[in-house]
Motif scaffolding. Sequence first.
Motif, PDB file in Angstrom:
ATOM      1  N   MET A 179       0.848  -1.182   0.000  1.00  0.00           N
ATOM      2  CA  MET A 179       0.000   0.000   0.000  1.00  0.00           C
ATOM      3  C   MET A 179       0.887   1.236   0.000  1.00  0.00           C
ATOM      4  O   MET A 179       1.846   1.319   0.760  1.00  0.00           O
ATOM      5  N   MET A 184      -3.172   2.076  10.775  1.00  0.00           N
ATOM      6  CA  MET A 184      -4.003   1.601   9.665  1.00  0.00           C
ATOM      7  C   MET A 184      -4.510   0.184   9.885  1.00  0.00           C
ATOM      8  O   MET A 184      -5.255  -0.330   9.056  1.00  0.00           O
ATOM      9  N   ASN A 185      -4.069  -0.446  10.984  1.00  0.00           N
ATOM     10  CA  ASN A 185      -4.430  -1.835  11.262  1.00  0.00           C
ATOM     11  C   ASN A 185      -4.043  -2.709  10.066  1.00  0.00           C
ATOM     12  O   ASN A 185      -4.851  -3.458   9.527  1.00  0.00           O
ATOM     13  N   ARG A 186      -2.780  -2.574   9.676  1.00  0.00           N
ATOM     14  CA  ARG A 186      -2.287  -3.265   8.485  1.00  0.00           C
ATOM     15  C   ARG A 186      -0.995  -4.004   8.814  1.00  0.00           C
ATOM     16  O   ARG A 186      -0.069  -3.437   9.378  1.00  0.00           O
ATOM     17  N   SER A 187      -0.929  -5.283   8.444  1.00  0.00           N
ATOM     18  CA  SER A 187       0.282  -6.063   8.659  1.00  0.00           C
ATOM     19  C   SER A 187       1.110  -6.214   7.388  1.00  0.00           C
ATOM     20  O   SER A 187       2.282  -6.572   7.447  1.00  0.00           O
ATOM     21  N   HIS A 190       1.621   1.253  10.581  1.00  0.00           N
ATOM     22  CA  HIS A 190       0.984  -0.061  10.441  1.00  0.00           C
ATOM     23  C   HIS A 190      -0.143  -0.246  11.464  1.00  0.00           C
ATOM     24  O   HIS A 190      -1.235  -0.696  11.117  1.00  0.00           O
ATOM     25  N   ILE A 228       3.919  -1.364   3.649  1.00  0.00           N
ATOM     26  CA  ILE A 228       3.479  -0.007   3.329  1.00  0.00           C
ATOM     27  C   ILE A 228       4.690   0.737   2.793  1.00  0.00           C
ATOM     28  O   ILE A 228       5.793   0.600   3.317  1.00  0.00           O
ATOM     29  N   CYS A 249       1.291   5.213   0.714  1.00  0.00           N
ATOM     30  CA  CYS A 249       0.707   6.281   1.530  1.00  0.00           C
ATOM     31  C   CYS A 249       1.456   7.580   1.262  1.00  0.00           C
ATOM     32  O   CYS A 249       2.677   7.599   1.179  1.00  0.00           O
TER      33      CYS A 249
END
Length: 88
Positions: free
Chosen positions: A5, A31-34, A28, A37, A7
């Motif tokens: 992703m 955005m609650n993303r593992s 991370h 990024i 940003c």
Amino acid sequence: GTQLMFCNTYHLLVHPGAEIVERAGGLHKFMNRSMPIITDSGGFQVFSLAEATDEDGDELKSRGNKRSTGSLLKVTEEGVLFRSYFDG
């Protein structure tokens, strides 16, 4: 699904702001993303937000009309200082 992703650093700094992202534990967690990024340097905004001058070539002059709200950035020998379009 999306594995990487992108940003935009400038927009993250303007809203929600670095402090909020930091309090969340980093981008991370914010955005609650593992998954991975990638962020940009914000360098594009140095050109896209600058007001065109007579010395600029046609490729750097805005094709649209910018609202006259004053410059959103200041370039110095030390770097670039951005002013928020969101809250000044």
